[in-house]
Design an enzyme around this catalytic site. Structure first.
Site, PDB file in Angstrom:
ATOM      1  N   ASP A  82      -4.192   4.377  18.706  1.00 53.86           N
ATOM      2  CA  ASP A  82      -2.917   4.389  17.990  1.00 53.86           C
ATOM      3  C   ASP A  82      -1.790   4.895  18.898  1.00 53.86           C
ATOM      4  O   ASP A  82      -0.727   4.282  19.000  1.00 53.86           O
ATOM      5  CB  ASP A  82      -3.063   5.291  16.748  1.00 53.86           C
ATOM      6  CG  ASP A  82      -1.753   5.488  16.013  1.00 53.86           C
ATOM      7  OD1 ASP A  82      -1.404   4.630  15.190  1.00 53.86           O
ATOM      8  OD2 ASP A  82      -1.072   6.496  16.278  1.00 53.86           O
ATOM      9  N   LYS A 112       1.712   2.991  20.625  1.00 49.87           N
ATOM     10  CA  LYS A 112       3.070   3.541  20.572  1.00 49.87           C
ATOM     11  C   LYS A 112       3.628   3.759  21.984  1.00 49.87           C
ATOM     12  O   LYS A 112       4.808   3.519  22.239  1.00 49.87           O
ATOM     13  CB  LYS A 112       3.063   4.845  19.775  1.00 49.87           C
ATOM     14  CG  LYS A 112       2.751   4.612  18.290  1.00 49.87           C
ATOM     15  CD  LYS A 112       2.348   5.893  17.589  1.00 49.87           C
ATOM     16  CE  LYS A 112       2.074   5.662  16.113  1.00 49.87           C
ATOM     17  NZ  LYS A 112       1.466   6.850  15.461  1.00 49.87           N
ATOM     18  N   GLU A 136      11.521   0.173  13.778  1.00 48.03           N
ATOM     19  CA  GLU A 136      11.621   1.641  13.933  1.00 48.03           C
ATOM     20  C   GLU A 136      10.391   2.349  13.369  1.00 48.03           C
ATOM     21  O   GLU A 136       9.953   3.367  13.913  1.00 48.03           O
ATOM     22  CB  GLU A 136      12.886   2.126  13.208  1.00 48.03           C
ATOM     23  CG  GLU A 136      13.156   3.610  13.299  1.00 48.03           C
ATOM     24  CD  GLU A 136      13.527   4.053  14.708  1.00 48.03           C
ATOM     25  OE1 GLU A 136      12.656   4.645  15.369  1.00 48.03           O
ATOM     26  OE2 GLU A 136      14.669   3.806  15.152  1.00 48.03           O
ATOM     27  N   GLY A 181       4.338   0.200   1.632  1.00 43.32           N
ATOM     28  CA  GLY A 181       5.003  -0.866   0.902  1.00 43.32           C
ATOM     29  C   GLY A 181       5.458  -0.449  -0.482  1.00 43.32           C
ATOM     30  O   GLY A 181       6.563  -0.787  -0.912  1.00 43.32           O
ATOM     31  N   SER A 182       4.622   0.312  -1.185  1.00 44.60           N
ATOM     32  CA  SER A 182       5.005   0.716  -2.539  1.00 44.60           C
ATOM     33  C   SER A 182       6.207   1.665  -2.496  1.00 44.60           C
ATOM     34  O   SER A 182       7.061   1.641  -3.381  1.00 44.60           O
ATOM     35  CB  SER A 182       3.822   1.367  -3.258  1.00 44.60           C
ATOM     36  OG  SER A 182       3.364   2.481  -2.531  1.00 44.60           O
ATOM     37  N   ARG A 237      -3.193  -8.032  -1.507  1.00 44.08           N
ATOM     38  CA  ARG A 237      -4.565  -8.541  -1.514  1.00 44.08           C
ATOM     39  C   ARG A 237      -5.166  -8.428  -2.906  1.00 44.08           C
ATOM     40  O   ARG A 237      -5.942  -9.278  -3.329  1.00 44.08           O
ATOM     41  CB  ARG A 237      -5.415  -7.746  -0.515  1.00 44.08           C
ATOM     42  CG  ARG A 237      -5.416  -8.354   0.882  1.00 44.08           C
ATOM     43  CD  ARG A 237      -6.355  -7.605   1.791  1.00 44.08           C
ATOM     44  NE  ARG A 237      -6.085  -6.169   1.741  1.00 44.08           N
ATOM     45  CZ  ARG A 237      -6.706  -5.250   2.479  1.00 44.08           C
ATOM     46  NH1 ARG A 237      -7.659  -5.633   3.315  1.00 44.08           N
ATOM     47  NH2 ARG A 237      -6.408  -3.976   2.394  1.00 44.08           N
ATOM     48  N   GLY A 249       0.837  -1.196   0.000  1.00 46.64           N
ATOM     49  CA  GLY A 249       0.000   0.000   0.000  1.00 46.64           C
ATOM     50  C   GLY A 249       0.869   1.242   0.000  1.00 46.64           C
ATOM     51  O   GLY A 249       1.893   1.297  -0.675  1.00 46.64           O
TER      52      GLY A 249
END
Lengths: 429, 429
Positions: free
Chosen positions: B202, B206, B130, B17-18, B47, B14
């Site tokens: 979220d 973290k 990281e 990743g791209s 997917r 996505g």
């Protein structure tokens, strides 16, 4: 956990060294857990053996640093003496006798980093030096490891706390340079001989180290253009305020737009008040790093002092200790890119120039013509007349330092230009 | 340099990743030089296989992620799918089949970090992440390595860009929560369902990860107190301004003063405008780290986005790649300190409380008595009357959350207290 301790020798036991020794003792259990083996202070080389050093066994203290690093049973030598010699010889001797080295020595790393890295590599040992730049602020490791998959284009930072203290004082109180320096000296922020700080030598060493790591290219201390901040005046701060700027002594390492060359420089510069570096107060340090993928990162913290510097030394000690146990070494020097390091003339930036000129018609036209002839485009001009004298403040668009230099030389030759009151670069826009 | 390439599989292609794939291709030579071996994209699990992915050989694309991680010839698996499953199973399967893992998965690391680290350790592989906290900002590595010789006492940060964008908008424009959220959604800073961000899930993930690393102690997601920012109002910002503060959603990991226990929490809080975190604008992240020796450090940068997150992933890829070549692994999980993780009731901080009260004599005395009975010391009180109604704004000295909770419960029972309009913690002083 390994029970046999890692043997650590300490070269130097001043402000930083004594903190390293103290933390090694008080945090021994934590260090052991984090490294995977206990650490043992095996010797401390000092110049004045008679000084009482709290918490350090007098039996460990020696004045013979050479004999200490030649012992042959040391795992790690921590060098916090500073300066070129005897530090350089002691470090290479330590490698030859089987130890890895953690150093806080920016001058030595900037001058002889390549040779030291080569010596470490030859003997299969580590050379770590996070403490050499910006005290406790993690900067070497993030640049060398966290950004290892990115392309760094610029490092822009305040890397000298003494000069930042002085400039901050001038900015906030209107004090002149000497007054602010005197206060810095009285408070212990400036040394008795402040030359290394105020003339930018300290910052230039750090710039050479940062540029080398950021661009995977060997950058020597001589490659760094250096201009101190002892000639910055209250009038310069007034000019900066009119621009919505303040003045900082900046270390700037840049990749040229074509990507094929890099520059490194240290000089005072105007930066906009809206820039995060503008609000770095007192003796703090902060470094901006701009990269292709990560965008803008900033690292901020105390740039000097015994405890902060010791924190950086001990972080390296843990890393090197782990490497010793696993029988490996860290990344080492990375200079594969071998980019051209260009001189200051190639640097492209903006300039703020104050000229004292004759107060008569046609002066602005003459001055503007000189800028145009040298290919330096003017952004704004402000004229102020006073009793037959006038001042002209010119802010340029981006131009090369060489072009600006030629412009200024030609301006000085104009009859109508009485003098060039100040030239200051404008950065961070 | 080794000529046999390191084989890398990408799980997810996505936004992040791209970018990882793109940089692996465009910066292939740099990555090879920095790792010491070429990297080869060996497979990409997605997917939707039909989507056109520029620069990625369609032959590498598969929908069978499980088969990909089971290949057995992979060196590194990069997991950027997110979520708990199938990411968890894919990562453990990757370890079982000989690969090290780089992940950006905060939810999974926060929930199952210990089990994943154990799996990595069992198979002698690396697990680096990281990118899971604060995007491109180097934070895990500095905490885990640079500060390994120090004692971290507090981590205080803005670790969610979406909520910082919303709060910044409310602060600078006077907008209400919904209006600011709508703008964040329109600009792509908030997702269609913003719950994970605005309710603090979220940030809590973290906080769990940061607390674990900072304190060398396992901190589970359930250990993190969590309060979202969807109930922050324009009136709260007005109150904050009167205090010389602004409001930020903060993740705070603290060591108790006795050193034996730690807490982790996420909630909106007032912080003074003079605090560096107060000026963190838009979707940027920034994290303050306070340690014994280093003092205060701050790390600032883009906390999300495809390219910044990819920068962090690739930094890890280089580190893990080097480890593969030298046959070693990085530091791994460090939870030896095993400190007690205390609940929110133990947290000690200051509070800003707005009460709607009856406008008649004796109310302040009643209210003050309740605070005193619960051992909560008042710093300042401000009364404002309006048409028979009045408001009372109380700012306390430091008190435990439990004591404050008891105070508020008792206040609600007073006849003269019509309601508790808001309670907000005051941090960063």
């Amino acid at each position: 956990m390994r029970t046999r301790p890692l043997k650590v020798a300490l070269l130097g036991c001043g402000v930083v060294g004594s903190e390293v020794a103290r933390i090694m003792t008080t945090h021994a259990d934590d260090l052991a857990a984090r490294i995977g083996a206990p650490v043992e202070l095996a010797g401390v080389a000092v110049r004045r053996p008679d000084k009482v050093r709290e918490g350090i066994d007098p039996a460990l203290v020696t004045t013979d640093a050479t004999a200490l690093v030649k012992r042959g049973d040391l795992d790690i030598v921590v060098e916090v003496i500073g300066g070129i010699e005897p530090a350089r010889t002691l470090i290479t001797t330590a490698f030859e006798h089987g130890a890895s080295v953690v150093s806080a020595n920016k001058a030595l790393l900037a001058q002889d980093g390549a040779a030291l890295h080569a010596a470490a590599g030859e003997h299969g040992k580590d050379l770590y030096y996070e403490a050499a730049v910006a005290g406790a602020i993690p900067l070497i490791r993030p640049l060398r490891e966290s950004l290892a998959g990115d392309k760094v284009n610029r490092v822009l930072g305040i890397v000298n706390g003494t000069t930042n203290f002085i400039l901050d004082k001038m900015d906030t109180t209107g004090a002149g340079y000497q007054e602010a320096l005197d206060e810095a000296t009285a408070l212990g922020y400036a040394e008795a001989d402040p030359t290394a700080d105020v003339e930018g030598f300290d910052a230039a060493a750090k710039a050479a180290i940062l540029a080398g790591i950021a661009f995977h290219t060997r950058v020597r201390l001589d490659d760094v253009y250096r201009e101190g901040m002892s000639e910055v005046t209250a009038a310069d701060f007034a000019s900066a305020k009119e621009m919505g700027c303040t003045i900082k002594l900046l270390a700037i390492c840049e990749r040229a737009e074509d990507g094929a060359s890099v520059t490194a420089r240290v000089h005072p510069a105007m930066i906009p008040l809206s820039h995060p570096l503008a609000s770095v107060r007192g003796a703090y340090n902060a470094v901006f790093v701009e990269s292709d993928a990560s965008g803008q990162l900033m690292f901020y913290g105390p740039g000097a002092g015994g405890a902060p510097t010791a924190s950086a030394v001990l972080g390296d000690l843990v890393a090197v200790g782990r490497n010793r146990i696993t029988g490996t070494t860290g990344p080492g020097e990375s200079a594969y890119a071998a980019l051209t390091v260009s001189s200051m003339g190639e640097v492209v930036t903006r300039y703020h120039i104050s000229l004292d000129v004759a107060d008569k018609p046609g002066v602005l036209a003459q001055v503007a013509t000189v800028f145009a002839e040298h290919g330096v485009s003017i952004d704004t001009v402000r004229q102020q007349g006073k009793d037959g004298e006038a001042s002209l403040v010119v802010v340029t668009h981006r131009a090369s330092d060489a072009a600006l230099g030629g412009t200024v030389e030609a301006l000085r030759k104009l009859d109508t230009v009485r003098g060039v009151a100040s030239i200051m670069r404008v950065e961070g826009e």
